[in-house]
Design an enzyme around this catalytic site. Structure first.
Site, mmCIF file in Angstrom:
data_model
loop_
_atom_site.group_PDB
_atom_site.id
_atom_site.type_symbol
_atom_site.label_atom_id
_atom_site.label_comp_id
_atom_site.label_asym_id
_atom_site.label_seq_id
_atom_site.Cartn_x
_atom_site.Cartn_y
_atom_site.Cartn_z
ATOM 1 N N HIS A 35 45.885 46.137 38.587
ATOM 2 C CA HIS A 35 45.469 46.671 39.884
ATOM 3 C C HIS A 35 44.391 45.739 40.431
ATOM 4 C CE1 HIS A 35 45.043 49.512 43.019
ATOM 5 N NE2 HIS A 35 44.216 50.373 42.454
ATOM 6 N N ASP B 108 48.937 48.994 47.475
ATOM 7 C CA ASP B 108 49.024 50.037 46.452
ATOM 8 C C ASP B 108 48.331 51.319 46.895
ATOM 9 O OD1 ASP B 108 49.871 50.578 43.582
ATOM 10 O OD2 ASP B 108 47.745 51.086 43.470
#
Length: 352
Positions: A124, A208
């Site tokens: 991430h 995301d």
């Protein structure tokens, strides 16, 4: 590396055909991959690497449920399962797979074990992109990159066991060794990616966070709830409302979209359904696009990241989260879903 062309826009992608597992194993043969955290992404990524012949260890706090889960998954204390600091010391690649809030808290410990030549791996872009909020600034003499599977760790593992791959993005933030590209692609293949497409840390986290709050989770729950409530208010039963809102979509139609696109799904529905869908989709697009613009701006300005950090760092975070999840679980919509799922043929007892 291959290039895909999308209407004039080129993308760099890497497939398992051009970068097979044997090549990934060769690139990683001298590495010790330390997976720090065994919660959402940790189990899937660690187990897939283990099954792919990578020297992987897990760092987790002893005495926790996740420590016990790692043992039940086959990791051995003192051999492939260690307390976090010991794993950090042993690892040459640090897979930093804790939650965003936990990454912030543990960062001072992680940083002191990032000796020259090691690699810091994320799934991430949050910690690096919002470093003014997180304080995560790696030393200059380590590689920093990410592989972000486009799905949950559970899905990554299930698809791996089925012989399939889950598509992932990859990004290189810092190439200190000159080997960051080979390392990140090898790890992407090892964790079970189908193919890898290039991005950067900022684009990964922006897309995301938008996706999670949008069509992947937040938006889809919102529209499920809206349609279900309208049907129920007009006198339709819970079973009929749930089936027309969720069950038919997830069990029948979305597999067709995944197979060959939205037009393929339309083509496999009645002409009446096609006509209605074609008439209404732009109205839904126009109604929701301003919400998505507002959402993206909230992500890009750091508002969403700060809300996440503030909320997830509170001592009562878990209790409040459980209460909010219970609100979903206990709603009539999802209680109806529980009943409907139990009536699926695969969940029915088969008489001898």
């Amino acid at each position: 590396m291959a290039k895909l062309n999308f209407g004039g826009t080129e993308e760099n992608v890497v497939t398992r055909e051009e970068f097979p597992l044997s090549k990934a194993q060769d690139v990683l043969k001298d590495e010790v991959v330390a997976v720090i955290g065994y919660g959402v992404q940790g189990p899937g990524q660690a187990l897939n690497q283990k099954d792919n012949g990578i020297n992987v260890i897990v760092g987790q706090r002893k005495g926790t449920k996740t420590w016990d889960k790692a043992i039940s998954d086959g990791f051995v204390p003192g051999e492939t399962l260690f307390e976090i600091e010991e794993a950090l010391e042993k690892g040459t690649v640090i897979c930093y797979l804790l939650s965003d809030a936990a990454q912030i808290a543990l960062w001072p410990t992680v940083k002191k074990h990032l000796t020259p030549g090691k690699a810091l791996y994320f799934s991430h872009g949050f910690g690096i992109t919002f470093n003014e909020q997180t304080g995560i600034i790696p030393p200059a003499d380590v590689d920093v990159f990410l592989v972000a599977p486009k799905g949950s760790g559970t899905s990554l593992r299930r698809m791996f066991l089925q012989g399939r791959g889950l598509n992932s993005s990859y990004a290189i933030f810092q190439d200190a060794t000159g080997k960051a590209f080979e390392r990140v692609i090898a790890l992407g293949i090892a964790v079970g990616s189908g193919y890898l497409f290039e991005t950067d840390f900022k684009k990964e986290v922006y897309s995301d966070l938008t996706g999670e709050r949008g069509t992947l989770m937040g938006c889809i729950q919102g529209i499920f709830a809206a349609q279900y409530d309208v049907l129920r208010s007009k006198g339709h039963s819970p079973s009929e409302s749930f089936n027309e809102t969720v069950e038919e979509l997830t069990q029948s139609l979305m597999p067709l979209v995944a197979e060959n696109g939205m037009d393929w799904m339309y083509a496999n529905c009645s002409t009446t359904a096609q006509r209605g869908a074609l008439d209404w989709w732009k109205e839904f697009r126009d109604a929701t696009k301003p919400v998505f613009e507002k959402l993206y701006d909230s992500v890009a300005t750091g508002k969403e990241s700060q809300k996440s950090i503030d909320s997830n760092s509170k001592p009562d975070y878990r209790e409040k989260l459980d209460a909010e999840l219970a609100e979903l679980r206990d709603s009539e919509l999802w209680q109806a879903g529980k009943t409907v799922r139990s009536l699926r043929p695969e969940n029915q007892a088969v008489e001898a």
